[in-house]
Scaffold this motif. Structure first.
Motif, PDB file in Angstrom:
ATOM      1  N   THR A   1      20.015 -51.850   7.871  1.00 38.16           N
ATOM      2  CA  THR A   1      19.093 -52.631   7.040  1.00 38.16           C
ATOM      3  C   THR A   1      19.152 -52.214   5.582  1.00 38.16           C
ATOM      4  O   THR A   1      18.799 -52.991   4.701  1.00 38.16           O
ATOM      5  N   HIS A   2      19.592 -50.990   5.305  1.00 42.97           N
ATOM      6  CA  HIS A   2      19.603 -50.487   3.933  1.00 42.97           C
ATOM      7  C   HIS A   2      20.960 -50.727   3.280  1.00 42.97           C
ATOM      8  O   HIS A   2      21.998 -50.723   3.937  1.00 42.97           O
ATOM      9  N   SER A   3      20.931 -50.908   1.956  1.00 39.90           N
ATOM     10  CA  SER A   3      22.172 -51.019   1.188  1.00 39.90           C
ATOM     11  C   SER A   3      22.545 -49.680   0.569  1.00 39.90           C
ATOM     12  O   SER A   3      23.374 -49.617  -0.326  1.00 39.90           O
ATOM     13  N   CYS A   4      21.898 -48.624   1.044  1.00 41.15           N
ATOM     14  CA  CYS A   4      22.190 -47.289   0.521  1.00 41.15           C
ATOM     15  C   CYS A   4      22.069 -46.291   1.656  1.00 41.15           C
ATOM     16  O   CYS A   4      21.520 -46.588   2.711  1.00 41.15           O
ATOM     17  N   LEU A   5      22.591 -45.106   1.414  1.00 42.64           N
ATOM     18  CA  LEU A   5      22.417 -44.015   2.362  1.00 42.64           C
ATOM     19  C   LEU A   5      21.219 -43.195   1.906  1.00 42.64           C
ATOM     20  O   LEU A   5      21.296 -42.478   0.910  1.00 42.64           O
ATOM     21  N   PRO A   6      20.092 -43.288   2.599  1.00 44.23           N
ATOM     22  CA  PRO A   6      18.872 -42.608   2.160  1.00 44.23           C
ATOM     23  C   PRO A   6      18.897 -41.121   2.522  1.00 44.23           C
ATOM     24  O   PRO A   6      19.820 -40.654   3.199  1.00 44.23           O
ATOM     25  N   PRO A   7      17.883 -40.376   2.102  1.00 43.14           N
ATOM     26  CA  PRO A   7      17.778 -38.976   2.553  1.00 43.14           C
ATOM     27  C   PRO A   7      17.609 -38.920   4.066  1.00 43.14           C
ATOM     28  O   PRO A   7      16.816 -39.666   4.639  1.00 43.14           O
ATOM     29  N   VAL A   8      18.368 -38.043   4.713  1.00 51.36           N
ATOM     30  CA  VAL A   8      18.334 -37.932   6.177  1.00 51.36           C
ATOM     31  C   VAL A   8      18.191 -36.462   6.556  1.00 51.36           C
ATOM     32  O   VAL A   8      18.906 -35.601   6.029  1.00 51.36           O
TER      33      VAL A   8
END
Length: 697
Positions: free
Chosen positions: A263-270
């Protein structure tokens, strides 16, 4: 009737069908291969039965034979099977591997029949790829199949390309805890409709290898240009602002998630659990144009982020991967980012990194300090980019063995970079180490100026690799031949250059000096003609029929301090009914808004004579001296007397400029009398000099 090629092939297969299955023996197995056209009977002591693409004879009568009690491996893929009896394989008590793949009409009902009774076998590997892509594509994967496998010793389960969009609750929970490798590649799963399954996967404590690639898409994404990140824009709803916690099975070491819908267009903090042992992660081709992070994978050793159309990496994105050994960021759009100063520290915390792959990223420049801190780096791939100059700081990289710079735009390597490579060839024990740099398919410059680099390529201990078809820029031939040619030609011309360059320099300086001297001597003529040319460009032409084409009889050049006397001159000349003179004075006749330079040149050029009133104030005024020089230039241009010099006060020769003094010696001038009795004679002389038109030649 003439047979076609296909008829011939069909006939050949039919004839071949008369052949029996291929049976081989070894110390432990009886192997029966009935591929394509083999005909049973099959010996009852068979241990490995392979019946692939044999639709005529590979049916339940063959592979459900309960007499095959020694069967360990059964492969009946690609047979267009539509039905498998329930419990068909339950009698094969030593069965270890079962392959039903590429029977697209079986569906999950027949998979249930096939799995029924497998708990009575020694099944370890189950391959059921592409058995459901023709039927009931929207039906969820049933948990009753998993229940049948709960008490088995299954360790490999491949369920690829079965159009699975949903799974029932408990599907993963009921799978055997012995499972080590599972693949659901090429289905239609998403994070939304498999949330429960994501939680259940943690029950598979021994799962080491999980492949969830190519979900919701059976075609790779097209690589297209994406807009660069605009740092000036503030995003109100940033999906990467929140941190996400992901819990993996404690034994999971390999996760393949290539081309998966997110769903995201970025790699978020994980963040991950401290008990995670994940070592390999593939997130390639998943459409992450921005990598924000950080990704908290402390145990990760290999990360694949290739083909994500990425244009931006946050500085601390890789900071929580202390054990990362291999990083693949190929086929992105990182050229602009890597050329910026913000990229210098992006790899700084990857102190265990050994293999860095950055090929095909539209890179044209790399910061010098980009990989300075990756001291364990062994291989660097920056091929298929647009790099024109390479000067990375590789001095601290003592483990470096290979750099791939192929398919770039390199013409040479700077001496500092070459020296660093030469120093790395010898390790601390002064033993030679093999270092290779691939420079094939570049734009190597083959000239005398680059001979030092070409020589280094040939004699250095560093292995410099070129393609056999590589040619030189500046030489018609390969690089080795170019070096041999230039080595001879450049040495011949070195002696000539030692004296040729100084001679050329002296000649050029002499020509420039002469030219500068001519320009200096003719500077006023050049300036005058330039302004005259600009006037003519703007449509100026002398007014015909007005005193031989001139607008004025005289232009009066004087200092403001002498204006009272000049006003008398204006009155005398313009009120003379015989001469009917019309004079031009700057305070009355110059065009407002036009530059003074243009007004002066236009007034002189439009006047028959220029009357210059010499005084101490005149000689101190730069504008007055400019008017005098322009009038003298006009006189030379017209080849007749233009300047009428009137001396208002006695001046010693030492106070006169050189050009005025020379004019004094060559031309006549009149002096203003000191007594009023002589003024009548003075006026007559001035009127005559203004009225006369004497040629200079």
């Amino acid at each position: 009737m003439r047979w076609s090629i296909m008829s011939f092939v069909a006939f050949f297969v039919f004839v071949g069908g008369s052949m029996s299955c291929d049976i081989t023996f070894n110390s432990t197995d009886v192997i029966v291969n009935c591929n394509l056209s083999g005909i049973p009977p099959v010996p009852e002591n068979v241990t490995i039965l392979i019946c692939v693409a044999n639709m005529d004879f590979c049916n339940s009568d063959l592979f459900c034979n309960p007499k095959f009690d020694k069967l360990r491996v059964l492969d009946i893929s690609l047979n267009h099977l539509h039905f498998i009896p329930k419990g068909c394989f339950s009698s094969f008590t030593v069965l270890e591997k079962l392959t039903l793949s590429d029977n697209g009409y079986l569906g999950f009902d027949n998979l249930y029949n096939a799995c029924y009774g497998l708990n009575q076998t020694l099944i370890q590997e189950l391959n059921v790829n592409r058995i459901n892509h023709q039927v009931l594509v929207n039906r969820p994967f049933p948990r009753n199949i998993s229940r049948l496998l709960t008490n088995t010793s299954l360790h490999t389960f491949n369920l690829e390309y079965n159009s699975i969009k949903f799974v029932e609750g408990g599907v993963l929970y009921y799978l055997p805890r012995t499972l080590q490798k599972m693949s659901v590649r090429g289905n239609r799963l998403s994070l939304f409709n498999t949330a429960e399954a994501i939680i259940e996967v943690n029950y598979l404590k021994n799962l080491k290898d999980l492949d969830i690639s190519y979900q919701s898409s059976f075609r790779p994404r097209e690589r297209k240009h994406v807009p660069l990140r605009d740092e000036s824009v503030t995003y109100k709803q940033n999906p990467c602002a929140d941190s996400y916690f992901i819990k993996f099975p404690t034994g999971l070491e390999i996760l393949r998630a290539r081309n998966v819908y997110y769903t995201h267009s970025c790699l978020p903090p994980v963040r991950t659990s401290n008990h995670s042992h994940l070592k390999y992660l593939d997130l390639s081709d998943s459409g992450f144009p921005e990598w924000i992070g950080p990704l908290g994978f402390n145990s990760l050793e290999e990360l694949d982020l290739s083909e994500n159309q990425c244009t931006f990496i946050k500085t601390d994105f890789f900071n929580q991967m202390p054990n990362l050994i291999t990083l693949n960021i190929e086929k992105n759009y990182l050229g602009s980012f890597l050329a910026s100063s913000s990229s210098i520290s992006v790899f700084q915390e990857l102190r265990s990194l050994m293999y860095l792959k950055m090929k095909d990223n539209f890179i044209n420049h790399l910061p010098k300090a980009l990989i300075r801190y990756n001291i364990l780096l062994k291989e660097l791939d920056i091929s298929h980019n647009e790099i024109e100059a390479l000067d990375l700081d590789i001095g601290p990289l003592k483990q470096l063995t290979y750099i791939d710079c192929s398919s770039n735009k390199l013409a040479t390597l700077p001496k500092s970079f070459r020296d660093s490579l030469d120093r790395l060839v010898e390790n601390t024990n002064m033993e030679l180490k093999n270092i290779t740099i691939n420079l094939s398919r570049n734009r190597i410059l083959c000239t005398c100026e680059n001979l030092d680099f070409l020589k280094w390529c040939m004699i250095s201990q560093v292995v410099v690799r070129f393609s056999p078809n590589d040619t030189c820029t500046g030489y018609d031939g390969n690089i080795t031949l170019a070096y041999q040619y230039l080595r001879n030609e450049c040495n011949k011309s070195n002696g000539a250059r030692e004296w040729l360059y100084p001679v050329q320099t002296i000649c050029i300086l002499f020509i420039l000096s002469v030219f500068a001297l001519i320009v200096y001597k003719k500077r006023w003529s050049i300036i005058y003609r330039w302004y005259l040319f600009r006037l003519q460009r703007k449509g100026y032409t002398p007014i015909e029929g007005c005193n031989e084409g001139y607008q004025y009889d005289a232009f009066l050049s004087f200092a403001d301090e002498d204006r009272p006397f000049v006003n008398q001159v204006v009155t005398k000349l313009e009120e003379n009914t015989i001469l009917q003179c019309q004079v031009c004075v700057h305070y009355r006749d110059f065009t407002p808004g036009r530059s003074i330079y243009k007004n002066i040149v236009e007034a002189i050029h439009m006047s028959k004579k220029t009357v210059v009133f010499i005084s101490r104030a005149f000689l101190k005024s730069s504008w007055c001296k400019y008017e005098l020089r322009m009038a003298m230039t006009e006189e030379s241009y017209r080849k007749r007397q233009v300047v009428v010099m009137v001396v208002l006060e006695a001046l010693p020769n030492t106070d006169l400029p050189l050009d005025v003094l020379q004019y004094y010696n060559k031309k006549s001038y009149i002096e203003k009398p000191t007594s009023q009795n002589d003024m009548e004679v003075y006026w007559k002389m001035l009127e005559n000099m203004v009225a006369n038109d004497d040629d200079l030649y």
